[in-house]
Scaffold this motif. Structure first.
Motif, short mmCIF file in Angstrom:
data_model
loop_
_atom_site.label_atom_id
_atom_site.label_comp_id
_atom_site.label_asym_id
_atom_site.label_seq_id
_atom_site.Cartn_x
_atom_site.Cartn_y
_atom_site.Cartn_z
N VAL A 134 17.74 -45.36 31.43
CA VAL A 134 16.61 -45.21 30.53
C VAL A 134 16.74 -43.87 29.81
N ILE A 135 16.56 -43.91 28.50
CA ILE A 135 16.45 -42.68 27.72
C ILE A 135 14.96 -42.50 27.44
N ALA A 136 14.38 -41.44 27.99
CA ALA A 136 12.96 -41.15 27.79
C ALA A 136 12.83 -40.09 26.71
N LEU A 137 11.88 -40.32 25.80
CA LEU A 137 11.75 -39.41 24.66
C LEU A 137 10.29 -39.06 24.40
N GLY A 138 10.07 -37.85 23.93
CA GLY A 138 8.73 -37.40 23.58
C GLY A 138 8.69 -36.86 22.17
N MET A 139 7.63 -37.20 21.44
CA MET A 139 7.42 -36.70 20.08
C MET A 139 6.09 -35.97 20.06
N SER A 140 6.07 -34.75 19.58
CA SER A 140 4.87 -33.92 19.62
C SER A 140 3.85 -34.33 18.57
N TYR A 141 2.58 -34.28 18.97
CA TYR A 141 1.49 -34.42 18.00
C TYR A 141 0.48 -33.28 18.19
N ALA A 142 1.00 -32.12 18.57
CA ALA A 142 0.16 -30.95 18.82
C ALA A 142 -0.76 -30.69 17.62
N PRO A 143 -2.06 -30.57 17.85
CA PRO A 143 -3.00 -30.42 16.74
C PRO A 143 -3.10 -28.99 16.23
N ALA A 144 -3.42 -28.87 14.95
CA ALA A 144 -3.65 -27.55 14.36
C ALA A 144 -5.10 -27.11 14.60
N LEU A 145 -6.02 -28.08 14.72
CA LEU A 145 -7.43 -27.79 14.92
C LEU A 145 -7.80 -27.94 16.39
N ASP A 146 -8.84 -27.27 16.81
CA ASP A 146 -9.32 -27.35 18.19
C ASP A 146 -9.92 -28.73 18.44
N PRO A 147 -9.35 -29.53 19.36
CA PRO A 147 -9.88 -30.86 19.63
C PRO A 147 -11.32 -30.85 20.14
N LEU A 148 -11.78 -29.71 20.65
CA LEU A 148 -13.14 -29.61 21.17
C LEU A 148 -14.09 -28.96 20.17
N GLY A 149 -13.60 -28.72 18.97
CA GLY A 149 -14.37 -27.96 17.99
C GLY A 149 -15.64 -28.63 17.51
N LEU A 150 -15.73 -29.96 17.61
CA LEU A 150 -16.92 -30.68 17.13
C LEU A 150 -17.88 -31.03 18.26
N GLU A 151 -17.66 -30.41 19.41
CA GLU A 151 -18.45 -30.77 20.59
C GLU A 151 -19.95 -30.64 20.35
N ASP A 152 -20.38 -29.66 19.60
CA ASP A 152 -21.80 -29.43 19.37
C ASP A 152 -22.26 -29.87 17.98
N GLU A 153 -21.42 -30.59 17.27
CA GLU A 153 -21.77 -31.08 15.93
C GLU A 153 -22.26 -32.52 16.06
N GLY A 154 -23.52 -32.69 16.43
CA GLY A 154 -24.04 -34.02 16.76
C GLY A 154 -23.95 -35.04 15.65
N ALA A 155 -24.10 -34.64 14.39
CA ALA A 155 -24.10 -35.59 13.28
C ALA A 155 -22.69 -36.00 12.85
N ARG A 156 -21.68 -35.35 13.44
CA ARG A 156 -20.30 -35.68 13.12
C ARG A 156 -19.60 -36.29 14.33
N ALA A 157 -18.70 -37.20 14.05
CA ALA A 157 -18.05 -37.95 15.12
C ALA A 157 -16.72 -37.31 15.51
N ARG A 158 -16.36 -37.50 16.75
CA ARG A 158 -15.08 -37.01 17.26
C ARG A 158 -14.12 -38.17 17.47
N ILE A 159 -12.97 -38.07 16.83
CA ILE A 159 -11.91 -39.06 16.97
C ILE A 159 -10.73 -38.37 17.65
N SER A 160 -10.17 -39.02 18.63
CA SER A 160 -9.06 -38.43 19.37
C SER A 160 -7.95 -37.97 18.42
N VAL A 161 -7.36 -36.84 18.73
CA VAL A 161 -6.33 -36.24 17.87
C VAL A 161 -5.25 -37.24 17.50
N TYR A 162 -4.80 -38.01 18.46
CA TYR A 162 -3.66 -38.89 18.21
C TYR A 162 -3.96 -39.98 17.20
#
Length: 352
Positions: free
Chosen positions: A76-104
């Motif tokens: 098996v050849i196992a491979l990983g591709m990065s999707y590291a985000p530029a923005l903080d994934p937790l940044g909208l935690e307190d923004e109730g009127a805006r929705a959070r969609i997973s980074v990926y």
């Protein structure tokens, strides 16, 4: 018969070619069954931790090992591709009127992107070693990508059960190539979580009964993506403003300090309209509007009804009375789960 000269130093050549194609992590492992890995999977399924994902149990015989799916496989050849985000994934935690969609899910569908790169690597490998046979996989087949990634040395399965890379943190899309070639196995990666419990403590729904074990039926990613029908009341509040997936356990991992968005494929750059969408605008989506907005996105697979159901839970958690109007429009929605979620959201917003 494979020419010995064609396979000399092949692992290093595969790694170099894979990195040219955008993979940041490459490793090799054998295709035989690992008894301990199989035992852990059987125990997890036996405890019902897979919730309604019956397909995991139905294809256990394929999932136990690469050779269980394809007996001719040797490596098996196992491979990983990065999707590291530029923005903080937790940044909208307190923004109730805006929705959070997973980074990926904010960019292009990773299934298409990773598979295209895997196929390119597969074509290169067949040209390099003409007699080889292989199969490529990205998340849609009974393949244990995370344990295989650990066995191949590209990372280890952390306490949150996801793969952690010492170089790219928790932000990796995983792919695998099964092949008839006998490749030199890499050294398995050792666990480097230590005493850290950040991911376990961050989970809003207590989805980890123990370290290294996830109860899918309590996981927000499962609830918002895989689960059909109404979500149990005990989880609706903890959903907060998450409408597709959850990044909390990944985002708090200390190993992410080594991750950099510079390594992420350009296809995974977030679409501006998905980084901080307004819940009120999403509530008005009909099927055609949903399909148009999420064309080329992994979100499209859950369909309009499940998506709007999630948005209604987020509306109910927002505290924004201005959303009562859009919620009212969905009280008589043809989909029972949407109508139920609308009733719950209105009661929350009305202070009932």
């Amino acid at each position: 018969m494979v020419n010995a000269g064609a396979t000399s130093g092949l692992e290093q050549r595969i790694e170099a070619q894979a990195k040219e194609l955008g993979f940041v992590s490459v490793g090799f492992t054998c295709a035989e069954e690992d008894p301990l890995r199989s035992q852990r999977l059987e125990e997890w399924l036996g405890e019902g931790r897979h919730a309604s994902m019956e397909w995991m149990e139905n294809r256990l015989h394929h999932r136990r090992s690469p050779q269980g799916l394809w007996p001719e496989a040797k490596s098996v050849i196992a491979l990983g591709m990065s999707y590291a985000p530029a923005l903080d994934p937790l940044g909208l935690e307190d923004e109730g009127a805006r929705a959070r969609i997973s980074v990926y899910a904010q960019g292009k569908d990773y299934h298409d992107v990773v598979k295209k790169r895997l196929k390119a690597l597969a074509r290169w490998l067949v040209d390099a070693v003409p007699d080889t046979e292989l199969k490529v996989f990205v998340d849609t087949a009974p393949v244990m990508e995370k344990p295989l990634g650990e066995a191949s040395g590209i990372g280890w399965q952390g306490k949150h059960t996801n793969l952690v890379s010492p170089d790219h943190g928790s932000w990796l899309f995983l792919g695998a190539i099964y092949t008839t070639l006998e490749l030199e196995p890499s050294h398995p990666h050792r666990d480097q979580c230590g005493s850290c419990r950040a991911c376990l403590n961050a989970c809003p729904t207590d989805a980890f009964p123990n370290a290294y074990t996830i109860d899918a039926g309590r996981c927000i990613s499962y609830l918002t993506i895989e689960h059909k029908g109404p979500i149990a009341e005990e989880f609706r509040g903890p959903l907060g403003n998450r409408i597709y997936g959850c990044d909390d356990c990944l985002a708090v991992c200390p190993w992410n300090k080594f991750a950099s968005e510079a390594y992420a494929a350009s296809e995974f750059l977030p679409r501006a309209e998905l980084t901080a969408p307004r819940i009120g605008e999403l509530l008005g989506l009909d099927d055609a509007g949903f399909r148009k907005l999420f064309s080329g996105s992994p979100i499209k697979r859950i369909g309009r009804d499940r998506f709007v159901r999630n948005c209604l839970y987020a509306a109910g958690n927002s505290g924004d009375e201005g959303l009562i109007g859009p919620v009212d429009e969905l009280l008589s929605d043809p989909d029972p789960a949407v109508a139920d979620a609308a009733g719950w959201a209105k009661a929350r917003l009305s202070g009932a």
